[in-house]
Design a protein around this motif. Structure first.
Motif, mmCIF file in Angstrom:
data_model
loop_
_atom_site.group_PDB
_atom_site.id
_atom_site.type_symbol
_atom_site.label_atom_id
_atom_site.label_comp_id
_atom_site.label_asym_id
_atom_site.label_seq_id
_atom_site.Cartn_x
_atom_site.Cartn_y
_atom_site.Cartn_z
ATOM 1 N N GLY A 1084 0.797 -1.236 0.000
ATOM 2 C CA GLY A 1084 0.000 0.000 0.000
ATOM 3 C C GLY A 1084 0.821 1.274 0.000
ATOM 4 N N PHE A 1085 2.155 1.161 -0.091
ATOM 5 C CA PHE A 1085 3.004 2.364 -0.118
ATOM 6 C C PHE A 1085 3.866 2.354 -1.370
ATOM 7 N N SER A 1086 4.160 3.557 -1.864
ATOM 8 C CA SER A 1086 5.045 3.647 -3.031
ATOM 9 C C SER A 1086 6.489 3.556 -2.543
ATOM 10 N N ARG A 1087 7.335 2.845 -3.317
ATOM 11 C CA ARG A 1087 8.730 2.740 -2.888
ATOM 12 C C ARG A 1087 9.594 3.860 -3.440
ATOM 13 N N LEU A 1088 8.942 4.841 -4.076
ATOM 14 C CA LEU A 1088 9.692 5.959 -4.665
ATOM 15 C C LEU A 1088 10.367 6.790 -3.575
ATOM 16 N N LYS A 1089 11.668 7.015 -3.720
ATOM 17 C CA LYS A 1089 12.429 7.749 -2.689
ATOM 18 C C LYS A 1089 12.868 9.135 -3.158
ATOM 19 N N ARG A 1090 13.156 9.238 -4.453
ATOM 20 C CA ARG A 1090 13.641 10.522 -4.979
ATOM 21 C C ARG A 1090 12.932 10.836 -6.289
ATOM 22 N N TRP A 1091 12.657 12.122 -6.472
ATOM 23 C CA TRP A 1091 12.126 12.575 -7.766
ATOM 24 C C TRP A 1091 12.903 13.836 -8.126
ATOM 25 N N ILE A 1092 13.737 13.743 -9.156
ATOM 26 C CA ILE A 1092 14.569 14.874 -9.570
ATOM 27 C C ILE A 1092 14.027 15.393 -10.897
ATOM 28 N N MET A 1093 13.628 16.644 -10.921
ATOM 29 C CA MET A 1093 13.142 17.240 -12.174
ATOM 30 C C MET A 1093 14.094 18.356 -12.584
ATOM 31 N N ILE A 1094 14.568 18.270 -13.823
ATOM 32 C CA ILE A 1094 15.489 19.281 -14.341
ATOM 33 C C ILE A 1094 14.844 19.891 -15.581
ATOM 34 N N GLY A 1095 14.712 21.188 -15.583
ATOM 35 C CA GLY A 1095 14.065 21.819 -16.742
ATOM 36 C C GLY A 1095 14.235 23.325 -16.668
ATOM 37 N N ASP A 1096 13.536 24.019 -17.557
ATOM 38 C CA ASP A 1096 13.600 25.481 -17.555
ATOM 39 C C ASP A 1096 12.241 26.011 -18.004
ATOM 40 N N HIS A 1097 11.473 26.500 -17.036
ATOM 41 C CA HIS A 1097 10.112 26.976 -17.352
ATOM 42 C C HIS A 1097 10.138 28.324 -18.058
ATOM 43 N N HIS A 1098 11.332 28.916 -18.213
ATOM 44 C CA HIS A 1098 11.416 30.174 -18.981
ATOM 45 C C HIS A 1098 11.626 29.889 -20.463
ATOM 46 N N GLN A 1099 11.790 28.600 -20.814
ATOM 47 C CA GLN A 1099 11.849 28.248 -22.229
ATOM 48 C C GLN A 1099 10.499 27.649 -22.629
ATOM 49 N N LEU A 1100 10.406 27.106 -23.846
ATOM 50 C CA LEU A 1100 9.086 26.776 -24.395
ATOM 51 C C LEU A 1100 8.411 25.619 -23.677
ATOM 52 N N PRO A 1101 7.082 25.705 -23.533
ATOM 53 C CA PRO A 1101 6.309 24.658 -22.852
ATOM 54 C C PRO A 1101 6.023 23.488 -23.800
ATOM 55 N N PRO A 1102 5.287 22.467 -23.322
ATOM 56 C CA PRO A 1102 4.907 21.369 -24.218
ATOM 57 C C PRO A 1102 4.120 21.893 -25.418
ATOM 58 N N VAL A 1103 4.206 21.175 -26.527
ATOM 59 C CA VAL A 1103 3.537 21.599 -27.755
ATOM 60 C C VAL A 1103 2.067 21.183 -27.703
ATOM 61 N N ILE A 1104 1.171 22.174 -27.801
ATOM 62 C CA ILE A 1104 -0.272 21.898 -27.900
ATOM 63 C C ILE A 1104 -0.723 22.527 -29.206
#
Length: 1491
Positions: A1084-1104
Motif C-alpha cells: 500500500g506504499f510507493s517505494r519511490l524515494k527521490r524525484w529529480i526534475m530538471i528543466g527550464d520553465h522560462h523556455q518553451l512549454p509542451p507543444v499543444i
C-alpha cells in the motif's frame, strides 16, 4: 448533422494601420514608452478612449489589442489610478486590459504588484459594479467583462495581492448568505464550526458600524451575485429573439461558478452557498437550456457545473470520498426524507416504508411526489432546510415544477464518476470531433468561453487531476484526428454517383474505400457490466496502389488505431472542394468510429501474428484486416438502433483511414489514465499534497524529509579539496586527515542533519552553537580499492569543475525527496543530471533509477555522457524506439543488452578457461556459468585463502615484501598485464595490488553468476524481461513510452526507487505524472524515494496544437511550471558557459542571477570578433520588399520574402568569407518562413561547393535544446508581434547562439512590445543596418569590440546585400580562375610547391563545370562581361520568375516548398516569388504552429 459555422479569424492590425489609429496618436502624446516629452495625465483621455474606441466598437478585440499593446495599462491607467479619479470608464478600461492580457497569455498582475496601494479600493468598486442593476449605469455586456475579470482573480490565488482581496469573499463568514435553518443544520454537522461561527459574531460586534456593513457586503457578494444571475436567466424567453449579451452573461457566470467549485480554497464554503441557492435547478428549468442554438454551450457548461457540485470530496477536510462513503451520503439523504415523510406527511406513507433501492430513481420519486400540491412540496423542502418555512395560510411563491425538480434532483441515485468513465468510449465520434464548443477550430480567438476543463494551480483530488487531464488529452487528440480526417477524406473526393451511391474521384495515401465490412464477434459482457467484453469485425479493402503504400497498409501492426468513416456526398461528380467552407456539408460525412487493428488475415482467414518469422505472401490486391471495435460505443449505437429505430451505423462504413504511427498513441495513453483511475493509485505521502497544489510547497524538500541521509559519498564530483571548499560557501569544512597529500578525492561528506520538526533552543548561547554546528561539514577522503592490474580497471573520472549551485543540485538529488533544478541555457543541466545518476548508483547500489525525458535526442545525449562515467554498462538499459539514434557503437535497447550479456558471458568463460589453464586444473570448468561457479569455490578460493594465510602479519614479525610476490598464485594468469605487477616498495602497496588482482578475478565470477539466468531462460523475450526487472540499475525511456507501456511494465513487476526527469518543463502534466506510477505499490506504499526534475520553465512549454486547449484550458502548463508557480523550492543554476557574455545579456534578465563561467571571458573563441562583421549581435531592420511584408498563403503559415532573401544573402556572405557552413544555423518563428528559406537556399547555393548548406534551417521551437556558433534569425511578422510575445519563445530564440546572433525583423513593430523590452532595448541600442567588413577574412585576430583596421561597409537594405554577395561571388570565381591560369604558366619546381592548392582549385573548377545545378555560373560570368547593371538584372529576373505549386503526393506533409523557376541564376539577387505559390498546397498547419 448541421455543420458548425466557421468562426472568423481575428486579423491583427498592420503597422501602418496602427500608426493611423486615433489610439496610437494618443499613445504617442500621453504614454508611449519611447516618447520623451509626454503630456500630463488627463482623465478625459480615458473617458474618450472608453466611449469612442471601446464601447462604440462593442468591445472589438482589435481596438483592445491595440490599447493593450501600446502599454496603456502599465504607463497610463494604473500608474495614475487613485480613488479620486476612479470612474466607470476607468474601472472598465482596466478590466478590459487585464482580460486582454489573459487572452494573450501574458503576465497580467505585474503592474499592480509594483503599485499595490489602491488595489483594495479598486477591487471593492468592481464588486459594487458587478451587482449593479443591468438597466442602470453598467450594461450587461460591461458586467460580462467584470465577471471575466473576477474569474481571472479567482484563478490567480497564487498572487498575494489578489488572494488578500478574494479571501474575504470566500471564507467561512460568507455563510451569512445561507437561510437560518440551513446554517443551523450545517453548524450542527460539524461542532468545531460552531466555535468559529461564535468567534466571528463576537469580532463583528467589536467592529464599527461602517466597517461591519462593508464586511457584510463582501460576505454576501457571491450569494447576491447568484440571485442577480437568476433574475437575468429568467428574463430569457423560450422562443422570441434574445440578445446575445444575455446569453454570454449567463455562460460567463456559469464558467465563474465552475472555477469556484473546482478549486478547494474557493469551494470549501462556497459549495454550501451554491447548493442553498438551488442554482442548478433554476438553470435546468430555464428557457435558455431549451433553446437549441443559443443554449447549446450553456447546457454543456451546466453539465460541468453539475459534475463539480456533486464531486466526490469532503468540502471541509478536502479528503476524497470513496464509493462507499458516497453511497452512505446518498442513503442518509433518502432516509432523512423518508423519516420526514413518515412523521409529517401521511400521504407519503408508501414512500416512507419502501426500501431505498426501490424509491431512489427519478421515475419512482416523480411517481411519489408528483401528485402532491405545491404547498405540500414546499413544506417537505423546508423540513429538509432546503427552503424557508412556509407561513401558515399562505401559498408558496415557487411553482410546482421547481419544487418537484428540487426534491427529485437532490435525492435521485447518481451514477458514480468512475462508472461513467468506464462506460465512456475512448474514440471520438463525429458528434464530438466537429463540436466547436468542445474542440474549437484553430481560429479560437479567446473571446468566448468553452465547455472545457482548465488546468490551474490546484486540483480537488487525484481523481479530479487525472480526469481533467484525461478529458483534455482526449480532446487534443480529437483535434489532430479531425485534421487528419479532413485531409484524407477530401483528397479522396467523394462525389454522388448518377445512381445516388458514392464514387471516389481522388485517392489518399492514408485512406482507402471499404469493399466489405462485417462484425464477426460480440462477446458476452462481464458480470455487472452491460457492454460486451469485446467486439471484432473484418474490414476488406482493395490495395490497388503503389508498392510502398501497399507495404504501409500491410505493415499495420497490432494495436494501431484506424477510423471507419461513412460519407454520403450530395455534390455531383466533379464538384471542387473549398477548404474555407464547412467540411461536413461538402463531403456529406455522417459517421466516424474508431477501431484497433488485431492483424491482417491470411488466405485461410487466420490473423497473421507479429513475430520474427517472415509474413506469408498474399496473392491479389484484396486484403482483410481483423479489428477490435470499442465495446462501449457499440453498446450505445445498438441501444440507439433498437430503442429509437436509428439506422445501424456498422452497415454504412465506406472509408477506412489510418494515421502516422508517431501521432497515433492517444488510445494507449487514455487507457493508461483510465486504468490509473480504476486502481488506488498510490503516490508517496510526501508528494500527494504537492501534486494537488496544497499544503507547504517545500514539504518534500530534502531538508524537511524525515529520512535525510547524513553521510554521502560524492565519488568523483570534486576535482580537489579546494574545489570542495569553494562549493560550500559559508560552511566550515573539517577534513579528517591533516596531511595535504592525502586530501585528494573521492570524498565522503557528513552533513549536519536537522530534522524539520525538532524544537528550537531558546537560549542565545545554545543557538550560536547550533548554527555553528549546522555549518560544519566533515570531509573524509577515501581511496577506491584497487580493481586490478589492467589499465581498463582504472575507474573513469568526472572532469567538470562544478559550480557551487551545481553542487547544491547534485547534493539535493542524492538526498531523498523532490529536487527541482532550473537550468537556464548553457548551464550544464545534462552534466548535473549525469553526476546525480552516477552518485546515486555508487551510494545506493541496490536501488534502481528511472530516467525520463521528453525527446529521444535528450535521452541519447544523457546516455552518451553516462557512458563517460564510472558506471558498469551491464546496468544500463534503454527502452523505446530512439535507441537506434544513439551515437555510440553499443546497443542499449532490450535486445542489444541481451546480446551484450550473451557475448560477455562467452568472453568471461574464456577468461575462466585461461585461469584454469594457468592454475593447471584439469576438466572443463568454463562450460557453463554453473561449472565456473564451482571452479571458483573449490579451486580459486582455496588457493587465495592459502595465500592470505602465508603472507598476512604473523604475530610480531614484520612481513617480508618479497613474500607477497613469491607466494602469489596467479602470476601466470596476469602475465598479460603491465609488468612488473608488484612494485616491491612496501608491503601495504603490494598487498593492495594482490587484493586488486583477486577483486578482478572475483568480479569475473560475480558477473557470471548474474548472467546464469540467461542460460536458463531460452527465449530472447524472457531474457530481456529478466534484464528489465532484475539486472538493469539505470533504465531510460521517453515520457511517451512510459505512458504507452505502463500496463506491460506493471504486469512484469517492474520496480524502481528514483526518477530523474530531464526537459521536465517540456513534458505535458499527465505525461510527467504517469512515470511516478509504473510500479505496483508495496504493502500500500510507493517505494519511490527521490524525484529529480530538471528543466527550464522560462523556455518553451509542451507543444499543444489547438490554441483553445493551449490558452483557455492552460494545457501547455507542465507539472514543472506548476510546481514553480505553487512555490516549490528550486535550485537555480547560475553560470552559463555556452555564449559570449554580450549574447547572454539578451536573455539573462529573465533569470534570477545568471552569470558567466570564467572560460566565457578567457577562451580565445569568445574574445575574438566575428570576422567580416562589425558586431557580435545585431538587429537588422527589414522593410517591405516590392511593397510586401509578411504574407499568409494558408492560415498561420506566415512568410516574409524580404527577410528570407536577406538571411540567405548574409549566410552566403559568411560562407564566402570562409565561415564553415555547418557552424551557421538559420532559425525562424514560423513554419511557412522555414519552407521559404529552404527553398531559396536550394535555388541560390544549396549545391554550390563554395557555399554549401547551413547546419539547420528550422523553427525556434524545433531548435530548443540545440545550439550553434552563429544563428541567423528571421522574425517574419510585420503586422502583429504574434507568438513571439510569449517571452519563453524569445528566450529560446536569443539563447541558441554561442558567438554571433543576427536578427532580421521589422523593428518598428517589435520595439513597442512591453514583454520584449529588456531584449529589444539592447538590440536597438546598436545600428539597425547591417555593418560588414568585406575585406576581413575568416578567422580574424581582431578582438571583440575593437575598431577594425579594414573598411566598414553599411548595408541599407536587402537588394543591396544581394547585389553585394553576387559581385563578391563573381570576384571570387574570377580570382580563382586567374590564379589557376597563372599556376599553369609557372616553371615545374614552383608548380610542385603550389600543387596542393592547384589540385583543390582544379577540383573546384571541374565540380562547377560538372554540376548541373551550377550551369548558370557560366552565364553569370558572361553577365559580368556585358555591362548590364546588377539592379536591372535583378529586375529582369524578378519579372521572369514564375513559381508552380508542387504536387508532393497525397497526404505527405511536405517539407520542401516549390522552388522558383530555373530562370534564376544560382547566386542571383533577390527573387520576387509570390508567397502564395511557396506554401505547400497540402500542408494544413496548426495555429501559429512552429513545430
Amino acid at each position: 448533422m448541421a455543420a458548425p459555422a466557421q468562426p472568423k479569424k481575428i486579423v491583427a492590425p498592420t503597422v501602418s494601420q496602427i500608426n493611423a489609429e486615433f489610439v496610437t496618436q494618443l499613445a504617442c502624446k500621453y504614454w508611449a514608452p519611447h516618447i520623451k516629452k509626454k503630456s500630463p495625465f488627463d482623465i478625459k483621455v480615458i473617458e474618450d478612449i472608453y466611449e469612442k474606441e471601446i464601447v462604440k466598437s462593442r468591445f472589438a478585440i482589435r481596438k483592445i489589442m491595440l490599447l493593450e499593446f501600446s502599454q496603456y495599462l502599465e504607463n497610463y491607467l494604473w500608474m495614475n489610478y487613485s480613488p479620486e479619479v476612479s470612474s466607470k470608464a476607468y474601472l472598465m478600461s482596466i478590466c478590459c486590459m487585464v482580460n486582454e492580457k489573459f487572452r494573450e497569455n501574458v503576465p497580467a498582475w505585474e503592474t499592480f504588484k509594483k503599485k499595490p496601494d489602491h488595489f483594495p479600493f479598486f477591487f471593492k468598486c468592481i464588486l459594487k459594479a458587478a451587482l449593479a442593476e443591468t438597466d442602470g449605469e453598467f450594461s450587461l455586456h460591461e458586467q460580462t467583462v467584470l465577471l471575466l475579470f473576477l474569474d481571472h482573480c479567482f484563478n490567480s490565488l497564487e498572487v498575494d495581492l489578489i488572494r488578500s482581496q478574494v479571501q474575504q469573499l470566500i471564507s467561512l463568514p460568507m455563510w451569512m448568505g445561507l437561510q437560518p435553518a440551513r446554517l443551523e443544520l450545517e453548524l450542527k454537522k460539524t461542532p468545531k464550526l460552531r466555535k468559529f461561527w461564535n468567534l466571528i459574531k463576537k469580532n463583528d460586534e467589536k467592529m464599527d458600524p461602517e466597517a461591519r456593513e462593508q464586511a457584510y457586503q463582501e460576505r454576501r457578494f457571491l450569494s447576491q451575485l447568484i440571485q442577480k444571475f437568476i433574475s437575468v436567466l429568467k428574463s430569457v424567453p423560450l422562443s422570441e429573439p434574445v440578445t446575445m449579451d444575455k446569453v454570454h452573461y449567463c455562460e460567463r457566470f456559469i464558467e465563474l461558478m465552475i472555477d469556484l467549485e473546482a478549486l478547494l480554497p474557493t469551494r470549501r464554503w462556497f459549495n454550501t452557498i451554491l447548493d442553498d441557492s438551488h442554482l442548478l435547478v433554476h438553470c435546468y428549468l430555464s428557457n435558455l437550456v431549451h433553446r437549441e442554438e443559443d443554449g447549446h454551450l450553456f447546457s454543456q457548461l451546466l453539465d460541468m457545473l453539475k459534475f463539480y457540485t456533486g464531486f466526490e470530496i469532503n468540502d471541509q477536510t478536502g479528503n476524497a470520498l470513496t464509493e462507499n462513503e458516497m453511497t452512505t451520503i446518498h442513503y442518509d439523504r433518502i432516509t432523512s426524507l423518508q423519516r420526514a415523510a413518515f412523521a409529517h406527511f401521511p400521504e407519503l406513507y408508501d414512500f416512507a416504508l419502501s426500501n431505498v433501492a426501490e424509491v431512489d430513481t427519478r421515475e419512482s420519486l416523480v411517481k411519489f411526489f408528483g401528485p402532491l400540491s405545491s404547498n405540500t412540496l414546499h413544506q417537505v423542502a423546508s423540513y429538509l432546510c432546503l427552503l424557508p418555512t412556509l407561513p401558515k395560510n399562505e401559498d408558496t411563491t415557487f411553482d410546482k415544477e421547481f419544487l418537484l425538480e428540487l426534491l427529485v434532483s437532490r435525492h435521485e441515485r447518481r451514477i458514480s464518476q468512475i462508472q461513467q468513465l468506464n462506460q465512456m468510449p475512448l474514440y471520438p465520434t463525429e458528434k464530438i470531433i466537429w463540436d466547436e464548443n468542445i474542440v474549437p477550430t484553430e481560429y479560437y480567438s479567446g473571446e468566448g468561453c468553452l465547455a472545457l476543463p482548465k488546468l490551474n494551480l490546484q486540483f480537488l483530488t487525484l481523481h479530479d487531476y487525472l480526469l481533467r487531464n484525461f478529458n483534455l488529452f482526449r480532446l487534443e487528440s480529437t483535434y489532430e484526428i479531425r485534421q487528419d480526417i479532413e485531409d484524407s477524406v477530401s483528397r479522396m473526393k467523394p462525389w454522388q454517383s448518377e445512381y445516388g451511391g458514392v464514387v471516389f474521384g481522388g485517392w489518399a495515401r492514408m485512406a482507402q474505400p471499404i469493399v466489405a465490412f462485417t462484425v464477426v464477434e460480440v462477446a458476452k459482457p462481464n458480470i455487472g457490466e452491460n457492454w460486451p467484453t469485446r467486439v471484432r469485425a473484418d474490414v476488406t479493402i482493395n490495395l490497388n496502389v503503389r508498392d510502398h503504400i501497399k507495404d504501409e497498409w500491410e505493415g499495420l501492426r497490432k494495436h494501431d488505431v484506424c477510423f471507419l468513416i461513412t460519407v454520403r456526398p450530395t455534390k455531383p461528380y466533379g464538384t471542387k472542394f473549398d477548404r474555407r467552407r464547412p467540411f461536413i456539408e461538402q463531403i456529406g460525412l455522417v459517421y466516424v468510429r474508431g477501431c484497433e487493428i488485431q492483424g491482417m488475415l491470411d488466405d485461410k482467414g487466420r490473423v497473421i501474428e507479429d513475430g520474427p518469422e517472415p509474413r506469408p505472401n498474399l496473392r491479389g490486391e484484396s486484403r482483410t484486416f481483423r479489428v477490435f471495435l470499442d465495446p462501449n460505443q457499440y453498446q450505445q449505437d445498438m441501444t440507439n438502433t433498437i430503442q429509437n429505430g436509428a439506422e445501424d451505423v456498422y452497415e454504412t462504413f465506406n472509408i477506412i483511414m489510418r494515421r502516422k504511427p508517431k501521432e497515433n498513441n492517444f488510445k494507449a495513453v487514455l487507457e493508461t489514465i483510465r486504468n490509473l483511475m480504476n486502481t488506488d493509485c498510490v503516490v508517496p505521502d510526501w508528494l500527494h499534497d504537492i501534486i494537488l497544489g496544497y499544503g507547504d510547497p517545500s514539504s518534500a524538500h530534502y531538508s524537511k524529509m524525515p529520512n535525510q541521509i547524513a553521510t554521502l559519498d560524492f565519488n568523483d564530483t570534486f576535482l580537489s579539496i579546494e574545489h570542495l571548499k569553494t562549493s560550500f560557501p559559508g560552511h566550515n569544512v573539517k577534513v579528517t586527515v591533516d596531511d595535504p597529500a592525502l586530501q585528494i578525492p573521492p570524498f565522503r561528506i557528513t552533513f549536519p542533519v536537522r530534522s524539520g520538526k525538532g524544537k528550537k533552543r531558546k537560549d542565545a548561547d545554545g543557538e550560536d552553537e547550533d548554527t555553528e554546528e549546522a555549518k560544519t561539514l566533515i570531509v573524509e577522503p577515501h581511496v577506491i580499492p584497487n580493481r586490478g592490474p589492467y589499465p581498463y580497471n582504472q575507474p573513469k573520472r568526472n572532469t567538470i569543475q562544478f559550480t557551487h549551485t551545481q553542487i547544491e543540485a547534485i547534493r539535493a538529488g542524492m538526498q531523498p525527496g523532490l529536487t527541482m533544478v532550473v537550468g537556464p541555457p548553457g548551464t550544464g543541466k545534462t552534466d548535473v543530471a549525469v553526476q546525480i545518476i552516477s552518485n546515486i548508483y555508487h551510494n545506493f547500489p541496490e536501488q534502481r533509477t528511472l530516467i525520463v525525458t521528453h525527446s529521444n535526442q535528450a535521452l541519447n545525449q544523457l546516455f552518451e555522457k553516462i557512458m563517460a562515467l564510472d558506471i558498469d554498462e551491464r546496468h544500463l538499459l534503454r527502452l523505446g524506439h530512439g535507441e537506434e539514434e544513439l551515437e555510440t557503437e553499443k546497443d542499449f535497447s532490450r535486445y542489444g543488452r541481451v546480446n551484450y550479456v550473451l557475448a560477455r558471458r562467452i568472453e568471461l568463460l574464456e577468461e575462466v578457461k585461461r585461469l584454469q589453464k594457468s592454475l593447471g586444473v584439469p576438466g572443463d570448468a568454463s562450460y557453463t556459468c554453473e561449472t565456473a561457479g564451482y571452479f571458483f569455490l573449490y579451486q580459486v578460493m582455496s588457493r587465495w585463502e592459502e595465500y592470505i594465510s602465508k603472507v598476512k602479519n604473523k604475530g610480531n614479525t614484520l612481513p617480508d615484501v618479497t613474500e607477497v610476490s613469491t607466494f602469489f598464485p596467479f602470476h601466470e594468469y596476469f602475465a598479460n598485464a603491465p609488468q612488473p605487477i608488484f612494485k616491491g616498495r612496501s608491503y601495504e602497496e603490494d598487498m593492495e595490488i594482490a587484493e586488486g588482482c583477486f577483486r578482478h578475478i572475483k568480479k569475473i565470477f560475480t558477473q557470471l553468476e548474474e548472467f546464469r539466468a540467461s542460460e536458463l531462460l531460452r527465449s530472447g523475450l524472457d531474457r530481456s524481461k529478466y534484464l528489465l526487472v532484475k539486472e538493469a540499475k539505470i533504465i531510460a525511456m521517453t515520457c511517451t513510452h512510459a505512458a504507452l507501456k505502463r500496463h506491460d511494465l506493471v504486469k512484469l513487476g517492474f520496480k524502481y526507487d528514483n526518477i530523474l526527469m530531464e526537459e521536465a518543463a517540456q513534458i505535458l502534466e499527465i505525461e510527467t505524472f504517469i512515470p511516478l506510477l509504473l510500479q505496483n505499490p508495496q504493502d500500500g506504499f510507493s517505494r519511490l524515494k527521490r524525484w529529480i526534475m530538471i528543466g527550464d520553465h522560462h523556455q518553451l512549454p509542451p507543444v499543444i496544437k489547438n490554441m483553445a486547449f493551449q490558452k483557455y484550458s492552460n494545457m501547455e502548463q507542465s507539472l514543472f511550471t506548476r510546481f514553480v508557480r505553487v512555490g516549490v523550492p528550486t535550485v537555480d543554476l547560475d553560470a552559463q558557459g555556452r555564449a559570449r557574455a554580450s549574447l547572454c545579456n539578451l536573455y539573462n534578465w529573465r533569470y534570477k542571477n545568471l552569470g558567466n563561467l570564467p572560460h566565457v571571458q578567457l577562451l580565445p573563441e569568445f574574445s575574438t570578433a566575428n570576422a567580416g562583421l562589425l558586431y557580435d549581435f545585431q538587429l537588422i531592420n527589414v522593410e517591405d520588399f516590392q511593397g510586401v511584408g509578411e504574407s499568409e498563403p494558408n492560415p498561420y503559415f506566415y512568410q516574409n520574402l524580404g527577410e528570407a532573401e536577406y538571411v540567405v544573402a548574409l549566410f552566403m556572405y559568411m560562407c564566402l568569407l570562409g565561415y564553415p557552413a555547418d557552424k551557421i544555423s538559420i532559425l525562424t518563428t514560423y513554419n511557412g518562413q522555414k519552407h521559404l528559406i529552404r527553398d531559396i537556399i536550394n535555388r541560390r547555393c544549396g549545391s554550390n561547393p563554395l557555399i554549401g548548406r547551413p547546419n539547420k534551417v528550422t523553427t525556434v521551437d524545433r531548435f530548443q535544446g540545440q545550439q550553434n556558433d552563429y544563428i541567423l534569425l528571421s522574425l517574419v511578422r510585420t503586422r502583429a508581434v504574434g507568438h513571439l510575445r510569449d517571452v519563453r519563445r524569445l528566450v529560446v530564440a536569443m539563447s541558441r547562439a554561442r558567438l554571433g546572433l543576427y536578427i532580421f525583423a521589422r523593428v518598428s513593430l517589435f520595439q513597442n512590445c512591453f514583454e520584449l523590452t529588456p531584449a529589444f532595448s539592447q538590440l536597438t541600442a546598436r545600428p539597425l543596418h547591417l555593418h560588414i567588413i568585406p575585406t576581413e577574412p575568416f578567422p580574424t585576430s581582431r578582438k571583440n569590440g575593437e575598431r577594425p583596421s579594414h573598411e566598414v561597409q553599411i548595408i541599407k537594405n536587402m537588394p543591396q546585400m544581394a547585389n553585394f554577395v553576387y559581385n563578391m561571388y563573381l570576384h571570387l570565381i574570377q580570382t580563382t580562375h586567374h590564379y589557376h591560369q597563372t599556376l599553369l604558366q609557372l616553371p615545374p619546381a614552383m608548380v610542385e610547391e603550389g600543387e596542393e592548392l592547384q589540385s583543390q582549385e582544379t577540383e573546384l573548377e571541374t565540380e562547377e563545370e560538372a554540376s548541373p545545378a551550377q550551369t548558370d555560373l557560366s552565364s553569370l560570368t558572361d553577365a559580368t562581361s556585358s555591362q548590364e547593371s546588377s539592379a536591372s538584372r535583378i529586375e529582369a529576373t524578378c519579372s521572369q520568375t514564375e513559381s508552380t505549386p508542387s504536387e508532393t503526393g497525397a497526404s505527405s506533409h511536405s517539407e520542401a516548398t516549390p522552388a522558383a523557376s530555373d530562370t534564376t541564376a544560382a547566386v542571383a539577387g533577390p527573387v520576387a516569388v509570390s508567397a502564395e505559390a511557396r506554401a505547400p498546397q497540402d500542408v494544413t498547419p496548426a495555429p501559429e504552429e512552429t513545430k
